[in-house]
Design a protein around this motif. Structure first.
Motif, mmCIF file in Angstrom:
data_model
loop_
_atom_site.group_PDB
_atom_site.id
_atom_site.type_symbol
_atom_site.label_atom_id
_atom_site.label_comp_id
_atom_site.label_asym_id
_atom_site.label_seq_id
_atom_site.Cartn_x
_atom_site.Cartn_y
_atom_site.Cartn_z
ATOM 1 N N VAL A 141 0.823 -1.204 0.000
ATOM 2 C CA VAL A 141 0.000 0.000 0.000
ATOM 3 C C VAL A 141 0.863 1.262 0.000
ATOM 4 N N ALA A 142 0.349 2.284 -0.644
ATOM 5 C CA ALA A 142 0.990 3.604 -0.628
ATOM 6 C C ALA A 142 0.438 4.381 0.557
ATOM 7 N N ALA A 143 1.307 4.746 1.483
ATOM 8 C CA ALA A 143 0.891 5.449 2.693
ATOM 9 C C ALA A 143 1.265 6.919 2.615
ATOM 10 N N ARG A 144 0.384 7.761 3.101
ATOM 11 C CA ARG A 144 0.704 9.186 3.203
ATOM 12 C C ARG A 144 1.588 9.391 4.430
ATOM 13 N N PHE A 145 2.742 10.000 4.221
ATOM 14 C CA PHE A 145 3.714 10.195 5.297
ATOM 15 C C PHE A 145 3.553 11.593 5.888
ATOM 16 N N GLU A 146 3.418 11.628 7.206
ATOM 17 C CA GLU A 146 3.318 12.891 7.932
ATOM 18 C C GLU A 146 4.517 13.001 8.871
ATOM 19 N N LYS A 147 5.419 13.917 8.578
ATOM 20 C CA LYS A 147 6.652 14.052 9.367
ATOM 21 C C LYS A 147 6.356 14.581 10.760
ATOM 22 N N LYS A 190 22.476 5.358 8.945
ATOM 23 C CA LYS A 190 22.103 6.757 9.173
ATOM 24 C C LYS A 190 20.648 7.020 8.785
ATOM 25 N N ASP A 191 20.199 6.426 7.695
ATOM 26 C CA ASP A 191 18.853 6.675 7.184
ATOM 27 C C ASP A 191 17.869 5.563 7.534
ATOM 28 N N TYR A 192 18.252 4.674 8.443
ATOM 29 C CA TYR A 192 17.416 3.524 8.768
ATOM 30 C C TYR A 192 16.159 3.944 9.514
ATOM 31 N N LEU A 193 15.012 3.419 9.070
ATOM 32 C CA LEU A 193 13.729 3.648 9.737
ATOM 33 C C LEU A 193 13.100 2.297 10.063
ATOM 34 N N PHE A 194 12.381 2.266 11.163
ATOM 35 C CA PHE A 194 11.911 1.012 11.758
ATOM 36 C C PHE A 194 10.396 1.038 11.909
ATOM 37 N N LEU A 195 9.729 0.018 11.344
ATOM 38 C CA LEU A 195 8.272 -0.072 11.436
ATOM 39 C C LEU A 195 7.877 -1.385 12.120
ATOM 40 N N PRO A 196 7.674 -1.364 13.437
ATOM 41 C CA PRO A 196 7.192 -2.552 14.151
ATOM 42 C C PRO A 196 5.674 -2.493 14.258
ATOM 43 N N ARG A 235 5.748 -8.081 14.283
ATOM 44 C CA ARG A 235 6.708 -8.226 13.190
ATOM 45 C C ARG A 235 7.264 -6.864 12.798
ATOM 46 N N TYR A 236 8.313 -6.887 11.971
ATOM 47 C CA TYR A 236 9.008 -5.666 11.602
ATOM 48 C C TYR A 236 9.062 -5.500 10.071
ATOM 49 N N ILE A 237 9.183 -4.244 9.646
ATOM 50 C CA ILE A 237 9.524 -3.912 8.263
ATOM 51 C C ILE A 237 10.565 -2.807 8.319
ATOM 52 N N ASP A 238 11.596 -2.896 7.504
ATOM 53 C CA ASP A 238 12.683 -1.913 7.484
ATOM 54 C C ASP A 238 12.559 -0.984 6.284
ATOM 55 N N PHE A 239 13.008 0.259 6.487
ATOM 56 C CA PHE A 239 13.002 1.255 5.412
ATOM 57 C C PHE A 239 14.259 2.110 5.484
ATOM 58 N N GLN A 240 14.501 2.819 4.401
ATOM 59 C CA GLN A 240 15.496 3.873 4.361
ATOM 60 C C GLN A 240 14.756 5.186 4.115
ATOM 61 N N ALA A 241 15.182 6.254 4.788
ATOM 62 C CA ALA A 241 14.495 7.544 4.675
ATOM 63 C C ALA A 241 14.297 8.011 3.226
ATOM 64 N N PRO A 242 15.279 7.800 2.322
ATOM 65 C CA PRO A 242 15.065 8.246 0.934
ATOM 66 C C PRO A 242 13.927 7.537 0.208
ATOM 67 N N GLU A 243 13.408 6.440 0.783
ATOM 68 C CA GLU A 243 12.259 5.770 0.169
ATOM 69 C C GLU A 243 10.992 6.616 0.270
ATOM 70 N N ILE A 244 11.011 7.607 1.156
ATOM 71 C CA ILE A 244 9.869 8.514 1.276
ATOM 72 C C ILE A 244 9.988 9.556 0.171
ATOM 73 N N VAL A 286 5.759 3.567 0.360
ATOM 74 C CA VAL A 286 5.101 2.306 0.029
ATOM 75 C C VAL A 286 5.422 1.275 1.110
ATOM 76 N N ILE A 287 4.384 0.773 1.769
ATOM 77 C CA ILE A 287 4.537 -0.271 2.783
ATOM 78 C C ILE A 287 4.186 -1.603 2.141
ATOM 79 N N ASP A 288 5.111 -2.527 2.164
ATOM 80 C CA ASP A 288 4.840 -3.856 1.614
ATOM 81 C C ASP A 288 4.857 -4.868 2.753
ATOM 82 N N PHE A 289 3.674 -5.244 3.221
ATOM 83 C CA PHE A 289 3.581 -6.170 4.342
ATOM 84 C C PHE A 289 4.031 -7.579 3.963
ATOM 85 N N ASN A 290 4.190 -7.842 2.674
ATOM 86 C CA ASN A 290 4.754 -9.123 2.250
ATOM 87 C C ASN A 290 6.212 -9.257 2.683
ATOM 88 N N LYS A 291 6.821 -8.129 3.089
ATOM 89 C CA LYS A 291 8.206 -8.136 3.548
ATOM 90 C C LYS A 291 8.304 -8.110 5.075
#
Length: 200
Positions: free
Chosen positions: A59-65, A116-122, A137-146, A152-157
């Motif tokens: 899913v494409a998520a709207r990001f609010e900083k 440095k750019d690691y983001l964590f979604l538990p 469960r967890y999903i990992d991201f890098q800040a530049p992915e925003i 984009v959140i892929d729960f398959n990962k």
């Protein structure tokens, strides 16, 4: 008429090909994850279990900083706690259900090389404790992915923390209550079918 048939056939091919490519990419992700797993070794790697790949859970998520959010101690499965802050909030829908999740930044990893750019979604969901690991469960991201305030959140990962396989060895962050989803996420890693490794 022949021209329309050709267009329809081409669109069908592209649709099937695109779907196949997506499933192939997730399959590659899973194979790499299993192959490089640092806790489960050898023949036990055959005991990993995953839900069938389902693109509805991408899913494409709207990001609010969230600016200047305070650091806080996140509970873990062990003695040592870990320090995080809310980096932002993600707004999205799955099966017509609107939801939000916080995405976090680790204080310890900010100065670590390569993180440095690691983001964590538990997160937890309605499968937690039955079909999937109790503590989420967890999903990992890098800040530049925003990009353009979209992530984009892929729960398959979604994958299990190491504590799902071993007790007494790790301090795995436990998702805060606000990251509990009101739906069953039938995507990503399921409960491991092997025996729990217990280390004193």
């Amino acid at each position: 008429m022949k021209h329309l048939f050709t267009i329809a056939a081409t669109m069908l091919f592209l649709s099937v090909h695109g779907q196949s490519s997506y499933k192939d990419s997730i399959g590659h992700f899973i194979r790499t994850y299993v192959q490089n797993h640092e806790v489960i070794k050898g023949e036990d790697k055959k005991l990993f279990r995953f839900y069938p790949v389902d693109e509805h859970y991408r899913v494409a998520a709207r990001f609010e900083k969230v600016d200047d959010d305070k650091w806080f101690t996140m509970e873990t499965s062990g003695i040592l706690k870990q320090t995080f802050r809310v980096y932002g909030t993600l707004h999205f829908s799955i099966h017509d259900t609107a939801m939000t999740l916080n995405i976090y930044q680790s204080q310890n990893l900010m100065n670590a090389e390569g993180y440095k750019d690691y983001l964590f979604l538990p997160f937890t969901d309605l499968t937690s404790g039955s079909e999937t690991y109790t503590n989420g469960r967890y999903i990992d991201f890098q800040a530049p992915e925003i990009r353009n305030n979209t992530l984009v959140i892929d729960f398959n990962k979604a994958y299990n923390p190491y504590c799902a396989y071993a007790r007494g060895s790790f301090n795995c962050p436990i998702p805060p209550k606000e990251n509990s989803l009101p739906i069953a996420v039938h995507a990503g890693e399921k409960n491991f079918e092997g025996k729990l490794i217990i280390k004193e």
